[in-house]
Write a protein that holds these residues in place. Structure first.
Motif, PDB file in Angstrom:
ATOM      1  N   ALA A 169      27.441  44.783  43.893  1.00  0.00           N
ATOM      2  CA  ALA A 169      26.169  44.158  44.245  1.00  0.00           C
ATOM      3  C   ALA A 169      25.099  44.743  43.358  1.00  0.00           C
ATOM      4  N   SER A 212      21.850  46.538  42.059  1.00  0.00           N
ATOM      5  CA  SER A 212      20.957  47.601  42.492  1.00  0.00           C
ATOM      6  C   SER A 212      20.071  47.992  41.333  1.00  0.00           C
ATOM      7  N   LYS A 223      28.376  46.578  47.238  1.00  0.00           N
ATOM      8  CA  LYS A 223      27.875  47.884  46.826  1.00  0.00           C
ATOM      9  C   LYS A 223      27.835  47.992  45.308  1.00  0.00           C
ATOM     10  N   SER A 224      26.787  48.609  44.814  1.00  0.00           N
ATOM     11  CA  SER A 224      26.654  48.760  43.362  1.00  0.00           C
ATOM     12  C   SER A 224      27.532  49.890  42.831  1.00  0.00           C
ATOM     13  N   GLU A 251      20.917  45.444  46.993  1.00  0.00           N
ATOM     14  CA  GLU A 251      22.278  45.025  47.321  1.00  0.00           C
ATOM     15  C   GLU A 251      22.338  44.032  48.471  1.00  0.00           C
TER      16      GLU A 251
END
Lengths: 395, 395, 395
Positions: free
Chosen positions: C195, C197, C269-270, C343
């Protein structure tokens, strides 16, 4: 070695005033008092080895004051507190020069309302580390007498400008273990010698601690260093007297090879001349950064003239049977490992590596023993109780 | 003084909601609730004095969040946790301005899975320290209600922008000890006065805490400061109302001498005007370092006009019989000792030095009492159990 | 869910070698061993919920070594130690590149004389974090075998360059709780997706840990990221094999939407591509600050091309019934809350906020379970004993 029961019996029979005074210099303690600490340490180590809890405090804090970086001593102290049931709390005042007078008195009391031990490391300023500890001790005495403190915390010298009693006592405990008893040390030759290191300003407390303590047990102590790398003269004088009184000897030489000759134990380690430490203390106090840099440069150049003070295999061959016990307080400057050229050759260090770890492993127990001896007038009875209760440390 | 048994009986009889709310400002607590904390503190101190373990937790963490430097409060809090059986764990977020919203909610929960107490010091930002604590409290409530946290930690105000309840309550406990009972305080004159210090920006929480609390017990409270050195008006108003309700008095004067006249107790201490603290808060938020320097310079010049606000022997002569009790939260700015010219003369401080140490010695017990009162609906029964079990703290 | 007694019975029946090896990567443990940790964690959580003390150590230290900032893991580890009766002691070596050889061997022994657990976080340097842990483990083995250490401390991986086993196992425990059993996870689709960020350099250990662990339980694991954001190929290969062996599936896609399609669980999540992490490691080692700045700039620009990788309500609608469980290791980058664009959308996060807190709440118990499994050959019996003794945690 003695059994736990024999040790406890011995402890009970020793004459000791350690519960009435702080253990700030080994040479202020009687032979019985030194033995008491060694024996308590040994019992604590045995009990732990038998998975028995050694907590003598149901609660309480142990304070640490580190005025210099520390990993080994910090963990040894934390371990000692944990062994006895105390929780560690750090007083972080930075490395700035220590305060005096009201600030010391007040701080000593403010941190001690629930403290049973205070450990201090203060080795940077020649002439003031040990003095500071005594100032703290006096403040604690006053606080206790005046009803401010419900208990008088044990004060532990975790290294000062003069002595490093927890290190020297741990070293002695290791020698006792290695040679099978204190009495076996009589007549053994130990060489406390300077060694080259590519750093400067290493404290004097270890060599001073070693010559001040090992001369108490009839050992033949040889102190060796290049000309000019003197320790504090008063401490050397104490070593000389100690040797006389204990039936051992104390000599000084200016050659590593001579010191190693026939030695049973060698302790090669770098330090700075006490004159340099004096100068450094003045510069630190004046916050003279340029001056400090210049002094460092000068000293490193001076050190570099003595790279032959190196504990290598050839040097070790000179020792008794080529098999002297190598000791070090760690970390050692190992040539080709932690630096290009240092105190000890890799092969020598590697041979004795595990031995130096075992040497270090005594420190938590020595510190715990010092606290226990300071807090209980009858430590033997307390240890006996721990043994009897036999609470399992790991379920 | 009452015996431990009498105190426990009293505690059981007091009406208290402290196990349902956080103790964030003394004036939010009833008279009975204040007494409960004092009495629990006294019992804990007695039990410890009798070498009895006061652990009410078999395990658990106590979290500390210090958003400003602290030695005394840090050690008092650590001591309180240790008294109760909790292990201390520090959340180090630096001194940067506090976070809000999701960050606070989340952090409050993340650190609290095994926490039974959270102590916060946040006194730098006027208008936000106490508010932040309430935000944390709400997050803990939510976490507990939603099943995230298995327990609701006690939230302890270790100093905020408005009040310093652990200090004020420790001061009150000391007055109770010194004068032999809370009822003995009725009609006593206490002078909470500004004093000169060569530093600026000292928090308002101590003087505000003192006038907010001492007016609850029928004392004659005099607040004195140079013109312009006002406390937060809302707190002054609370003190005024408290005095009326308790049958005491509250007056404000602009002369230290007038405040000291006939006083039973004096509390001379520097602080910054709340208008300055407001301005400083704005500058801190804006990270305006130039502005902060300018403000400091201006305030120090302003302070220097009032060097005659000095608690010296002549000033002390004005108090009742020349023998008023001198109080201070420490460290005091002692003229000729910790600074050239400060809050108090050396001779005055030295006379009351041990007294101020005893004053401070109450803080660990007060904090422990606050945690105990927050976590147990029947603290009297818990203390009774500790007494009955009588586990020895030192073997 | 099973009762505590059923869980203890199950634990006793599992085949496990965890008391003989460190839990450094989930894929090095057998299915039974993974379950053992989950079951122990569950029992510990239950016992604590029933106000029962879970101390299995009467004394002892737990060491922490954090080579990267940490709040959540630090508190989880401290909580775990406290649950088991160990006192926490931090080894602060800074974030500098890790030492090797003698320094590691020596330090590992010096801190472990009284240590029963060592937790290490070392995730900054690709290729060396996990390797460092193994080096420490070998040093501890040697120290124990040679009689330096009276016990072999449990070594806990608190996040390395490859895996984050305490996080992944806590996530799994949460899934087990949420879905009502490990067997219920079979056939569930979990989307581990990248995701956007506004920061760079987030470690790979979480996504790698998730795909490495969740593929063990017959789940349908989809890994999604923009082209170029690859994880370490070896770990992806492990996930692929795991899926095959467990009867689940593992697929990779380059679209968040595709990954979310019909998912039961989403974990957006990045992270940084492993090629970037490799480059960053080289620059960190070379202390090339300019190079690091340039790399950061480049990567942030690259990231910004993928702002559509955003877990918003529209994206969530694609999941099974629009009601997939959202997971995150926290802190999440929440759009409009902790950053402008991040995110996850605020509404999505808020809906699952409490769920993510509960996910995190497992970590202390998982860590404690790992220590317990490492130190006791029969952890079931130990838990049974705790239950039988039933010592109250809060009086």
């Amino acid at each position: 070695m003695k059994t736990t029961n024999e040790l406890i019996k011995t402890i009970k029979g020793l004459k000791s005033d350690l519960h009435r005074k702080d253990f700030l210099l080994t040479w202020e303690q009687s032979r019985d008092e030194l033995q008491q600490v060694l024996d308590i340490a040994q019992v604590l180590k045995c009990l732990r080895g038998e998975n028995i809890v050694t907590k003598v405090f149901g609660s309480g804090l142990g304070i640490s004051v580190f005025r210099d970086n520390s990993t080994r001593t910090r963990f040894s102290y934390a371990s000692a507190l944990n062994l006895l049931g105390l929780a560690q709390q750090d007083l972080d005042e930075g490395k700035s020069q220590i305060a005096h007078g009201e600030t010391v008195r007040e701080t000593a009391n403010m941190i001690s309302f629930c403290a049973d031990a205070i450990g201090i490391r203060d080795d940077m300023f020649l002439g003031s580390g040990n003095a500071y500890m005594r100032e703290v001790g006096a403040a604690l005495d006053e606080g206790f007498e005046q009803g401010v403190l419900p208990q008088r915390p044990a004060l532990i010298n975790l290294q000062c400008d003069i002595d490093h009693p927890t290190q020297a006592m741990a070293d002695l405990a290791w020698l006792e273990e290695h040679f099978g008893g204190l009495d076996k040390l009589k007549g053994k030759k130990i060489a406390m010698t300077w060694a080259y290191s590519p750093s400067y300003g290493k404290p004097l407390s270890v060599p001073q601690g070693i010559i001040g303590l090992m001369t108490r047990f009839g050992m033949d102590v040889t102190l060796a260093h290049p000309e000019g790398y003197d320790l504090i003269p008063e401490v050397v004088e104490i070593a000389r007297k100690n040797a006389k009184n204990s039936g051992g000897s104390f000599i000084q030489v200016n050659s590593m090879a001579e010191a190693f000759e026939g030695a049973d134990i060698v302790y090669p380690k770098s330090w700075a001349p006490y004159k340099v430490m004096e100068k450094r203390t003045e510069l630190l106090r004046a916050e003279d950064h340029e001056g400090l840099k210049a002094l460092e440069k000068e000293c490193l150049a001076q050190n570099a003239l003595h790279k032959d003070w190196h504990c290598d295999e050839a040097m070790m061959k000179k020792t008794k049977g080529g098999e002297a016990l190598y000791m070090h307080c760690l970390p050692a400057d190992i040539s080709g490992v932690s630096c290009k050229e240092g105190e000890v050759a890799e092969a020598v260090f590697e041979k004795y590596r595990i031995a130096t770890y075992k040497e270090a492993s005594w420190k938590p127990y020595i510190i715990a023993a010092m606290i226990l001896a300071r807090k209980f007038s009858n430590p033997g009875a307390v240890l006996e109780q721990l043994q009897k209760e036999g609470e399992k440390r790991i379920k």
